[in-house]
Design an enzyme around this catalytic site. Structure first.
Site, mmCIF file in Angstrom:
data_model
loop_
_atom_site.group_PDB
_atom_site.id
_atom_site.type_symbol
_atom_site.label_atom_id
_atom_site.label_comp_id
_atom_site.label_asym_id
_atom_site.label_seq_id
_atom_site.Cartn_x
_atom_site.Cartn_y
_atom_site.Cartn_z
ATOM 1 N N ARG A 92 -29.534 -6.195 16.768
ATOM 2 C CA ARG A 92 -29.123 -7.530 16.323
ATOM 3 C C ARG A 92 -28.756 -8.399 17.503
ATOM 4 O O ARG A 92 -28.219 -7.907 18.494
ATOM 5 C CB ARG A 92 -27.836 -7.447 15.479
ATOM 6 C CG ARG A 92 -27.980 -6.782 14.171
ATOM 7 C CD ARG A 92 -26.589 -6.465 13.616
ATOM 8 N NE ARG A 92 -26.709 -5.464 12.597
ATOM 9 C CZ ARG A 92 -26.414 -5.656 11.318
ATOM 10 N NH1 ARG A 92 -25.941 -6.817 10.921
ATOM 11 N NH2 ARG A 92 -26.561 -4.694 10.450
ATOM 12 N N HIS A 452 -27.639 -17.869 3.268
ATOM 13 C CA HIS A 452 -27.821 -18.793 4.390
ATOM 14 C C HIS A 452 -27.394 -20.210 4.018
ATOM 15 O O HIS A 452 -26.630 -20.864 4.725
ATOM 16 C CB HIS A 452 -29.287 -18.769 4.819
ATOM 17 C CG HIS A 452 -29.598 -19.737 5.904
ATOM 18 N ND1 HIS A 452 -30.095 -20.987 5.642
ATOM 19 C CD2 HIS A 452 -29.432 -19.665 7.245
ATOM 20 C CE1 HIS A 452 -30.248 -21.632 6.781
ATOM 21 N NE2 HIS A 452 -29.853 -20.850 7.765
ATOM 22 N N ARG A 558 -8.626 -56.640 13.965
ATOM 23 C CA ARG A 558 -9.658 -57.506 14.535
ATOM 24 C C ARG A 558 -9.697 -58.779 13.688
ATOM 25 O O ARG A 558 -10.162 -58.740 12.551
ATOM 26 C CB ARG A 558 -11.024 -56.816 14.511
ATOM 27 C CG ARG A 558 -11.151 -55.626 15.456
ATOM 28 C CD ARG A 558 -12.524 -54.993 15.259
ATOM 29 N NE ARG A 558 -12.899 -54.086 16.325
ATOM 30 C CZ ARG A 558 -12.847 -52.761 16.246
ATOM 31 N NH1 ARG A 558 -12.388 -52.180 15.146
ATOM 32 N NH2 ARG A 558 -13.239 -52.010 17.261
ATOM 33 N N ARG A 614 -5.091 -58.694 17.390
ATOM 34 C CA ARG A 614 -5.878 -59.202 18.511
ATOM 35 C C ARG A 614 -6.414 -60.597 18.193
ATOM 36 O O ARG A 614 -6.965 -60.825 17.120
ATOM 37 C CB ARG A 614 -7.051 -58.262 18.767
ATOM 38 C CG ARG A 614 -7.939 -58.755 19.887
ATOM 39 C CD ARG A 614 -9.052 -57.793 20.161
ATOM 40 N NE ARG A 614 -10.112 -57.878 19.164
ATOM 41 C CZ ARG A 614 -11.161 -57.066 19.142
ATOM 42 N NH1 ARG A 614 -11.259 -56.091 20.035
ATOM 43 N NH2 ARG A 614 -12.095 -57.198 18.234
ATOM 44 N N GLU A 749 -10.133 -53.631 28.789
ATOM 45 C CA GLU A 749 -11.530 -53.375 28.422
ATOM 46 C C GLU A 749 -12.481 -53.575 29.591
ATOM 47 O O GLU A 749 -13.691 -53.389 29.449
ATOM 48 C CB GLU A 749 -11.961 -54.323 27.306
ATOM 49 C CG GLU A 749 -11.209 -54.099 26.011
ATOM 50 C CD GLU A 749 -11.539 -55.167 25.002
ATOM 51 O OE1 GLU A 749 -12.296 -54.892 24.068
ATOM 52 O OE2 GLU A 749 -11.029 -56.296 25.145
ATOM 53 N N GLY A 770 -9.334 -50.673 25.127
ATOM 54 C CA GLY A 770 -10.501 -50.902 24.270
ATOM 55 C C GLY A 770 -11.641 -50.122 24.890
ATOM 56 O O GLY A 770 -12.441 -50.650 25.663
ATOM 57 N N THR A 771 -11.701 -48.837 24.559
ATOM 58 C CA THR A 771 -12.634 -47.970 25.288
ATOM 59 C C THR A 771 -14.087 -48.175 24.871
ATOM 60 O O THR A 771 -14.982 -47.643 25.519
ATOM 61 C CB THR A 771 -12.229 -46.493 25.135
ATOM 62 O OG1 THR A 771 -11.915 -46.272 23.762
ATOM 63 C CG2 THR A 771 -11.047 -46.156 26.001
ATOM 64 N N ASN A 772 -14.311 -48.933 23.795
ATOM 65 C CA ASN A 772 -15.717 -49.251 23.480
ATOM 66 C C ASN A 772 -16.265 -50.142 24.590
ATOM 67 O O ASN A 772 -17.291 -49.858 25.201
ATOM 68 C CB ASN A 772 -15.841 -49.983 22.139
ATOM 69 C CG ASN A 772 -15.249 -49.183 20.997
ATOM 70 O OD1 ASN A 772 -15.153 -47.970 21.083
ATOM 71 N ND2 ASN A 772 -14.840 -49.866 19.942
ATOM 72 N N ASP A 773 -15.546 -51.230 24.843
ATOM 73 C CA ASP A 773 -16.000 -52.135 25.900
ATOM 74 C C ASP A 773 -15.791 -51.515 27.277
ATOM 75 O O ASP A 773 -16.618 -51.682 28.166
ATOM 76 C CB ASP A 773 -15.249 -53.470 25.809
ATOM 77 C CG ASP A 773 -15.980 -54.423 24.863
ATOM 78 O OD1 ASP A 773 -17.199 -54.588 25.035
ATOM 79 O OD2 ASP A 773 -15.335 -54.979 23.959
ATOM 80 N N CYS A 836 -7.458 -48.004 21.353
ATOM 81 C CA CYS A 836 -7.902 -48.453 20.029
ATOM 82 C C CYS A 836 -9.419 -48.470 19.917
ATOM 83 O O CYS A 836 -9.972 -48.924 18.929
ATOM 84 C CB CYS A 836 -7.313 -49.810 19.687
ATOM 85 S SG CYS A 836 -7.863 -51.082 20.836
HETATM 86 C C1 PEP Z 1 -13.032 -51.840 22.243
HETATM 87 O O1 PEP Z 1 -13.751 -52.511 22.976
HETATM 88 O O2 PEP Z 1 -12.794 -50.643 22.422
HETATM 89 C C2 PEP Z 1 -12.424 -52.459 21.063
HETATM 90 C C3 PEP Z 1 -11.569 -51.790 20.321
HETATM 91 O O3 PEP Z 1 -12.858 -53.699 20.743
HETATM 92 P P1 PEP Z 1 -14.204 -53.977 19.930
HETATM 93 O O4 PEP Z 1 -14.747 -52.683 19.485
HETATM 94 O O5 PEP Z 1 -13.802 -54.873 18.818
HETATM 95 O O6 PEP Z 1 -15.009 -54.666 20.969
HETATM 96 MG MG MG Z 2 -13.704 -54.660 22.751
#
Ligand code: PEP
Ligand code: MG
Length: 885
Positions: A92, A452, A558, A614, A749, A770-773, A836
């Site tokens: 196996r 499975h 937002r 914001r 950001e 703002g870790t997306n930006d 955020c």
């Molecule tokens: C970001 O940039 O992480 C954020 C929270 O702002 P948005 O997603 O609205 O740009």
């Molecule tokens: Mg942003």
């Protein structure tokens, strides 16, 4: 020379990375004195060496296997390849992380014409020996020689038809002999070689097949899905055979020490009398519930119950156990921590603390945060009238509706095109994995709770009903029938994985109710976590939902979403199109009361907790129709020529849209750039926030508004807004005759903001990442483009380990965050810091936020429980709270 092979009595549980999960646990069971058939494990290192050497077994490995075989022969009193008293083995795969169905097991290895005869004589049962032999040829040819299984199944079916029997077990020894000869002829025809007679050759061919299986398609898909490293390699377990198919005092089964679906403390599993190995998990015959074993073999059952208890106490975790009974003697073939649904994970963790078996911190570490999502899944509304077609086994909870498909490829194609599909199969195999991934739910007509389909669906948190025998699946005509009801491909059905019901059509769903155990475990999480968990919410309804899930604040509101509502958009557009300050203020005066009521609702819902609001962030063109849309409209109006006034309006709008057009809006006129160029817009929002806060304070509510400026790059910007925030707050407080606490701060950001955080902190009382930006701007990847274009290549070629928009890039983005936190604290030691961006609800990112000492994480309401648990796990595994019982 390296040690490539370990006898079971040489290993132990914590040698998983070398021996694989299965090998390490077989060793552990052997060492605590359980009845494990003797065997050996070839290490995962060997697999890695095999690949490094371009698929060659390392020097010396075979020698070690042969030496260990001698010891196994001594322990069992049998000899490998010996015609008089043959030792047979199973082979196996066994990776570090369990990968259901990576490679099918090979049983009865060591059989050839001579040893089959010996086996027949020793057991005084020719039929048994031939059955074992034909199974071995079939398994070996499928797994090692890669001759499709169904070719063998056809030959078997032909023989059953020729003999006029329905079941395999009704075939006589003579008929099985014919099957064996036909199988061998098939092997010769398909592979060009006779079936290997030499047991040693069989063994090493099988070992190599295990190593090869590490890189087969289904293994790669499974590892990608579960983020398992492709370089780990698999171990190989070679174990002496015991037989569950030697008569009615034999059997084989699989059992969990607790119910893997609900967590209930009750032995849960199934077995088949007079059956071999994989018959139970393969879902080919529907097995008996384990409780029946008590009636059939009471002594074995008692011994099994005791062993299961011993294993659970030993591992301090719920176990998933495989066993075989040979001639009234119980053998343990495998134990591992059982895969479980989120509901079961919570209940098991909770109950084990109550039972005094584990500590609260261990319980917290036992539940995978990402799993909690499953509990928040919708269920069938109990008040709905249902047209229940049939009931199968409740294999994985949650409810789902979809259009019926019978094939994994169809499921994948339609699922990827956005259709909600329900995969219906007699049973699933690892080859169906791509269809299972996209399906809403899985329904099978055969197979038990450990088949499975059931195991994989539970792992993915997908609803599944299996073993629904009332279903007659007809692949050829792409339909299934239940009695005289015919369901065709494309028809809609629903399943309820918690009860096993299969329902005609779509059904109304409702939100789930959370159990007392769930609430208790999350309370423990709150006891141990250091991070606050807030939610991102733009409406009072979302805010209330967030509180219900345990959020203690809003980390991001937002405000632009409020601008999009139909009753506001005309004023927003009027504001954008205004030529003068007066015109703009006129439009803003309509928006002020609307925003005020939004903020009033949210602040009230979050009474006593901070609410971070914001100010407007996206570029203004997002509030206007698109250029293409307007071009079409104006062209149509021009050709018709019947509405000059409307045409003039639309042309004016088009002019503005063209004026606002930006080549790169992500880096354009957005964030606080808007507030700098149109301070009156931000001032309206500030006033709306403070008016709402003042009214609520007057009504006796405690409010904690935080005014947040997006996308800053300098102290000068922050100061520009700070004086306005303070002035307006003062004006409003004196107007209403109240006092309330508020703070002002900024999103971080942009890399410049992180680098100059010490300066920003002179005016900012909080930072929210703002870790997306920040990910977009730190890596220079536009999220919308990267994910659909080059990012998959980066991940495949391992240039990046994870999608940085999902799992925080600690090395780059994380470093900026650390710089910002240090800078902020230097200037303002008690500065409040949080996150955020989307990462705020992702467990590994939450862990990082804990490690760099942020004050809060904020995520969408449904991810709040995940973040709470992840925050607790981060705290506990840092050693901060370990050892508390
Ligand atoms: C970001 O940039 O992480 C954020 C929270 O702002 P948005 O997603 O609205 O740009
Ligand atoms: Mg942003």
């Amino acid at each position: 020379m390296s040690k490539y092979v370990y006898l079971f009595n040489e290993g132990k549980a914590d040698m998983k990375s070398l021996l694989g999960g299965k090998g390490a646990n077989l060793a552990e069971m052997t060492n605590i004195g359980l009845p494990v058939p003797p065997g050996m494990t070839i290490t995962t290192d060997t697999c890695r060496e095999y690949y490094k050497a371009d698929r060659k077994l390392p020097e010396g490995m075979k020698e070690q296997v042969r030496n260990n075989l001698t010891q196994i022969e001594a322990a069992t009193g049998k000899k490998f390849g010996d015609a008089a008293n043959p030792l047979l083995v199973s082979v196996r795969s066994g990776a570090v992380f369990s990968m259901p169905g990576m490679m099918d097991t090979i049983l009865n290895l060591g059989l050839n014409e001579a040893t089959a005869k010996g086996l027949a004589e020793n057991t005084n049962n020719l039929r048994f020996a031939y059955d074992a032999y034909r199974r071995f040829i079939q398994m070996f040819s499928d797994v090692v020689l890669e001759i499709p299984k169904h070719s063998f199944e056809h030959l078997l079916a032909d023989q059953k038809e020729a003999q006029g029997v329905t079941f395999d077990q009704d075939l006589t020894a003579e008929s099985l002999r014919v099957v064996i000869d036909n199988y061998k002829a098939l092997v010769l025809k398909e592979s060009g070689h006779p079936f290997p007679e030499d047991p040693m050759e069989q063994l090493f061919m099988a070992v190599e097949a295990v190593f090869r299986s590490w890189n087969n398609d289904r293994a790669i898909i499974y590892r990608n899905l579960n983020k398992i490293d492709h370089d780990l390699g698999t171990a190989v377990n070679i174990q002496s055979m015991v037989f569950g198919n030697m008569g009615n005092d034999c059997g084989t089964g699989v059992a969990f020490t607790r119910n893997p679906s609900t967590g209930e403390k009750k032995l849960y599993g199934e077995y088949l009398t007079n059956a071999q190995g994989e018959d139970v998990v393969a879902g080919i015959r529907t097995p008996q519930p384990i409780a029946k074993l008590q009636a059939e073999m009471p002594e074995i059952f008692d011994q099994f119950v005791k062993t299961a208890e011993k294993l659970e106490n030993h591992y301090r975790n719920m176990q998933d156990i495989e066993f075989t009974v040979e001639k009234g003697k119980l053998y343990m073939l495998q134990t591992r921590n059982g895969k479980r649904t989120a509901q079961a994970a919570i209940k098991v963790a909770h109950d084990m603390v109550q039972e005094g078996l584990i500590s609260k911190t261990e319980a917290l570490l036992m539940v995978e945060p990402g799993q909690l999502d499953q509990l928040l899944h919708r269920q069938i509304d109990s008040s709905a009238k249902l047209n229940v077609l049939a009931t199968g086994l409740p294999a994985s909870p949650g409810a789902a509706s979809g259009s019926v498909v019978f094939d994994a490829d169809d499921a994948e194609r339609l699922g990827k095109a956005g259709q909600k599909v329900m995969l219906v199969r007699m049973e699933t195999t690892p080859d169906d994995i791509h269809g299972i991934i996209v399906a809403q739910g899985i329904l099978t007509s055969r197979g038990g709770m450990t088949s499975h389909a059931a195991v994989v669906a539970r792992g993915m948190g997908k609803p599944c009903v299996c073993g629904c025998e009332a279903l007659k699946v007809d692949y050829n005509n792409k339909q299934f029938t239940v009695g005289n009801v015919v369901i065709k491909e494309g028809d809609h059905i629903s399943i309820d994985g918690a009860t096993g019901r299969v329902i005609l059509g779509d059904v109304p769903m409702k939100d789930p109710e959370l159990s007392a155990e769930y609430l208790a475990v999350l309370d423990w999480a709150d006891e141990f976590k250091r991070l606050d968990v807030r939610a991102n919410a733009d409406t009072p309804e979302d805010a209330l939902k967030a509180r219900e899930f345990g959020a203690t604040g809003i980390g991001l509101t937002r405000t632009e979403h409020m601008f999009m509502a139909q009753d506001r958009l005309p004023f927003v557009q009027q504001m954008i199109l205004a030529e003068t300050l007066e015109e703009r203020q006129q439009a803003l005066s309509h928006l002020l009361p609307m925003q005020e009521s939004d903020f009033y609702g949210i602040l009230k819902a979050m009474e006593g907790y901070p609410v971070c609001i914001r100010l407007l962030d996206p570029p203004l063109h997002e509030f206007l129709p698109s250029q293409e849309e307007l071009l079409v409209e104006t062209t149509v109006l021009k050709t018709r020529g019947d509405n000059a006034e409307l045409l003039a309006q639309k042309e004016e709008l088009l002019k503005q849209v063209r004026k606002l057009h930006e080549f790169n809006p992500m880096l354009g006129h957005r964030g606080c750039r808007l507030g700098i160029t149109y301070p009156e817009v931000y001032e309206m929002q500030m006033r709306a926030i403070f008016n709402a806060a003042a009214r609520l304070t007057k009504e006796g509510f405690k409010v904690l508004p935080e005014v947040e400026i997006p996308l800053t790059i300098s102290k000068a910007e922050m100061s520009f807004f700070k004086v306005r925030i303070d002035r307006i707050a003062k004006e409003v407080m004196s107007e209403f005759g109240v006092n309330f606490h508020y703070t002002s701060g900024t999103m971080i950001e942009l890399p410049r903001a992180a680098l100059l955080a010490d300066e920003l902190a002179e005016d900012a009382e909080f930072f929210s990442f703002g870790t997306n930006d920040l990910t977009q701007t730190c890596l220079g990847f536009s999220r919308d483009d990267a994910e659909g274009k080059f990012l998959p290549h980066y991940l495949e070629s391992k240039i990046l380990k994870e999608n940085p928009f999902v799992v925080l890039d600690r090395q780059g983005v994380g470093k900026l965050m650390e710089i910002a936190v240090a800078g902020g604290r230097k200037t303002r030691p008690n500065i409040v810091t949080g996150i955020c961006g989307e990462h705020g609800g992702e467990p590994s990112s939450v862990e990082f936020c804990h490690q760099i000492g942020l004050d809060f994480v904020s995520c969408s309401p449904y991810r709040v429980p995940i973040a709470r648990l992840a925050a607790a796990q981060a705290a506990v595994s840092n050693g901060e709270n370990l050892g508390t019982r």
